[in-house]
Design a protein around this motif. Structure first.
Motif, PDB file in Angstrom:
ATOM      1  N   ASN A   1     136.256  28.141  43.913  1.00  0.00           N
ATOM      2  CA  ASN A   1     137.530  27.439  44.053  1.00  0.00           C
ATOM      3  C   ASN A   1     138.732  28.392  44.097  1.00  0.00           C
ATOM      4  OD1 ASN A   1     139.592  25.178  43.508  1.00  0.00           O
ATOM      5  ND2 ASN A   1     139.778  26.479  41.678  1.00  0.00           N
TER       6      ASN A   1
ATOM      7  N   TYR B   1     145.474  32.913  56.192  1.00  0.00           N
ATOM      8  CA  TYR B   1     144.849  31.899  55.321  1.00  0.00           C
ATOM      9  C   TYR B   1     143.873  31.073  56.160  1.00  0.00           C
ATOM     10  CZ  TYR B   1     144.590  27.941  52.040  1.00  0.00           C
ATOM     11  OH  TYR B   1     144.165  26.953  51.176  1.00  0.00           O
TER      12      TYR B   1
ATOM     13  N   ILE C   1     147.449  18.909  48.584  1.00  0.00           N
ATOM     14  CA  ILE C   1     147.157  18.408  47.243  1.00  0.00           C
ATOM     15  C   ILE C   1     148.269  18.886  46.299  1.00  0.00           C
ATOM     16  CG2 ILE C   1     145.422  18.408  45.393  1.00  0.00           C
ATOM     17  CD1 ILE C   1     144.349  17.218  48.078  1.00  0.00           C
TER      18      ILE C   1
ATOM     19  N   THR D   1     149.507  20.666  43.605  1.00  0.00           N
ATOM     20  CA  THR D   1     149.162  21.716  42.630  1.00  0.00           C
ATOM     21  C   THR D   1     150.258  22.787  42.717  1.00  0.00           C
ATOM     22  OG1 THR D   1     147.978  23.181  44.146  1.00  0.00           O
ATOM     23  CG2 THR D   1     146.676  21.425  43.125  1.00  0.00           C
TER      24      THR D   1
HETATM   25  P1  NAD Z   1     146.260  27.091  42.158  1.00  0.00           P
HETATM   26  O1  NAD Z   1     147.193  28.165  42.543  1.00  0.00           O
HETATM   27  O2  NAD Z   1     146.646  26.098  41.131  1.00  0.00           O
HETATM   28  O3  NAD Z   1     144.846  27.724  41.744  1.00  0.00           O
HETATM   29  C1  NAD Z   1     144.303  28.883  42.353  1.00  0.00           C
HETATM   30  C2  NAD Z   1     143.393  29.558  41.354  1.00  0.00           C
HETATM   31  O4  NAD Z   1     142.822  30.741  41.957  1.00  0.00           O
HETATM   32  C3  NAD Z   1     144.145  30.030  40.097  1.00  0.00           C
HETATM   33  O5  NAD Z   1     143.419  29.628  38.967  1.00  0.00           O
HETATM   34  C4  NAD Z   1     144.144  31.552  40.238  1.00  0.00           C
HETATM   35  O6  NAD Z   1     144.124  32.243  38.996  1.00  0.00           O
HETATM   36  C5  NAD Z   1     142.849  31.789  41.012  1.00  0.00           C
HETATM   37  N1  NAD Z   1     142.853  33.118  41.642  1.00  0.00           N
HETATM   38  C6  NAD Z   1     143.718  33.590  42.563  1.00  0.00           C
HETATM   39  N2  NAD Z   1     143.431  34.893  42.831  1.00  0.00           N
HETATM   40  C7  NAD Z   1     142.357  35.232  42.073  1.00  0.00           C
HETATM   41  C8  NAD Z   1     141.604  36.430  41.869  1.00  0.00           C
HETATM   42  N3  NAD Z   1     141.892  37.574  42.512  1.00  0.00           N
HETATM   43  N4  NAD Z   1     140.565  36.424  40.989  1.00  0.00           N
HETATM   44  C9  NAD Z   1     140.278  35.295  40.324  1.00  0.00           C
HETATM   45  N5  NAD Z   1     140.953  34.125  40.445  1.00  0.00           N
HETATM   46  C10 NAD Z   1     141.991  34.104  41.315  1.00  0.00           C
HETATM   47  O7  NAD Z   1     145.947  26.339  43.533  1.00  0.00           O
HETATM   48  P2  NAD Z   1     144.957  25.143  43.872  1.00  0.00           P
HETATM   49  O8  NAD Z   1     145.712  24.250  44.773  1.00  0.00           O
HETATM   50  O9  NAD Z   1     144.317  24.595  42.673  1.00  0.00           O
HETATM   51  O10 NAD Z   1     143.872  25.917  44.769  1.00  0.00           O
HETATM   52  C11 NAD Z   1     142.477  25.902  44.531  1.00  0.00           C
HETATM   53  C12 NAD Z   1     141.751  26.080  45.852  1.00  0.00           C
HETATM   54  O11 NAD Z   1     142.032  24.981  46.708  1.00  0.00           O
HETATM   55  C13 NAD Z   1     142.130  27.334  46.638  1.00  0.00           C
HETATM   56  O12 NAD Z   1     140.982  27.926  47.185  1.00  0.00           O
HETATM   57  C14 NAD Z   1     143.019  26.795  47.748  1.00  0.00           C
HETATM   58  O13 NAD Z   1     143.013  27.618  48.896  1.00  0.00           O
HETATM   59  C15 NAD Z   1     142.382  25.453  47.992  1.00  0.00           C
HETATM   60  N6  NAD Z   1     143.247  24.471  48.655  1.00  0.00           N
HETATM   61  C16 NAD Z   1     144.363  23.985  48.032  1.00  0.00           C
HETATM   62  C17 NAD Z   1     145.142  23.041  48.696  1.00  0.00           C
HETATM   63  C18 NAD Z   1     146.382  22.437  48.086  1.00  0.00           C
HETATM   64  O14 NAD Z   1     147.092  21.698  48.791  1.00  0.00           O
HETATM   65  N7  NAD Z   1     146.693  22.668  46.829  1.00  0.00           N
HETATM   66  C19 NAD Z   1     144.776  22.598  49.967  1.00  0.00           C
HETATM   67  C20 NAD Z   1     143.638  23.134  50.575  1.00  0.00           C
HETATM   68  C21 NAD Z   1     142.867  24.052  49.892  1.00  0.00           C
END
Ligand code: NAD
Length: 242
Positions: free
Chosen positions: A86, A152, A185, A187
């Motif tokens: 994730n 990305y 989403i 976040t």
């Molecule tokens: P978020 O920023 O709340 O969480 C991202 C997490 O990744 C954090 O816990 C962070 O510590 C961790 N992370 C980042 N770099 C890291 C590293 N080098 N080593 C270990 N951990 C690391 O964002 P989110 O929205 O919860 O994102 C979670 C996933 O969902 C991601 O892969 C993101 O690309 C994907 N995503 C999010 C959305 C959205 O709209 N929020 C949409 C599509 C996909």
């Protein structure tokens, strides 16, 4: 017999936290949950206190030391049965003419190279024990253009391609590999989107609003539970690319 462990990377973030909670509820505390985090120790500790049968692992997964520590911690706790990749980053946003080499290294490193290497190492353990399930968190942007998100997009498209390849190679060995593809989403990742852009994006979503992290978490649980899903990419985007 050692206990089955589910590792969720980036569990202190918005979607990771929701995934950890849903997997814990659905397994009625039976699964041992490995809550990985990089920064934000307070959020990770709060989550740990809410989730029975869990343990914390702090690691920067962009390094081989961090990835090794994650697997080692998991092996100490039980049998690696589920891996949810994730953790991810979407910045820096750069128009394609200005993409920098270090941005490519950074985003492809966290979003593609890290899950690729974690999957290789966890799958070896899963194959030894005869079964395992991996879910990768992709993005709607793997299939949709947005100025500033070229790297990305490429990182998530590569992750989806790898998901299908590994499902093909490892399915016969008892390891299923799927992906979830969230839309927009609520976040930390999306909270910096200004009101004007937010409105434009909402107009493209059939359900008219950004989604909740729990919706993504339920889809991840479904990809894990349904034992005939392999190589699937499940969209959770409120109907954005229809
Ligand atoms: P978020 O920023 O709340 O969480 C991202 C997490 O990744 C954090 O816990 C962070 O510590 C961790 N992370 C980042 N770099 C890291 C590293 N080098 N080593 C270990 N951990 C690391 O964002 P989110 O929205 O919860 O994102 C979670 C996933 O969902 C991601 O892969 C993101 O690309 C994907 N995503 C999010 C959305 C959205 O709209 N929020 C949409 C599509 C996909």
């Amino acid at each position: 017999m050692s206990q089955d462990v589910a590792v969720i990377t980036g569990s202190s973030g918005g979607i990771g936290r929701a995934i950890a909670k849903v997997l814990s509820e659905k397994s009625s505390g039976e699964l041992r949950l490995g809550l990985h985090y990089k920064g934000n120790a307070e959020a990770a500790k709060a989550l740990h206190s809410e989730i029975p049968n869990s343990f914390l692992i702090q690691a920067d997964l962009s390094t081989s030391v961090g990835r090794g520590a994650l697997l080692e911690a998991c092996l100490k706790e039980g049998n690696p049965y589920i891996l949810v990749n994730n953790a991810g980053i979407d910045k820096p946003h750069e128009p394609a003419l200005n993409i920098r080499e270090d941005s490519l290294d950074l985003i492809l490193g966290v979003n593609f190279k890290t899950p690729a290497l974690l999957m290789r190492d966890f799958a070896k353990e899963m194959i030894k024990s005869g079964s395992g399930v991996i879910v990768n968190v992709s993005s709607i942007l793997a299939k949709k253009a947005l100025t500033g998100s070229a790297v990305y997009r490429a990182s998530k498209a590569a992750l989806e391609a790898l998901t299908k390849q590994l499902a093909f190679e490892w399915g016969p060995k008892g390891v299923r590999v799927n992906a979830v593809s969230p839309g927009f989403i609520e976040t930390a990742m999306t909270e910096t989107i200004g009101p004007e852009t937010r409105n434009l994006i909402r107009q493209e979503i059939a359900l008219g609003q950004f989604g909740a992290a729990e919706a993504v978490a339920l889809a991840v649980a479904h990809l894990i539970e349904n034992d005939y899903l392999n190589g699937a990419v499940l969209s959770v985007d409120g109907g954005m690319r229809l």
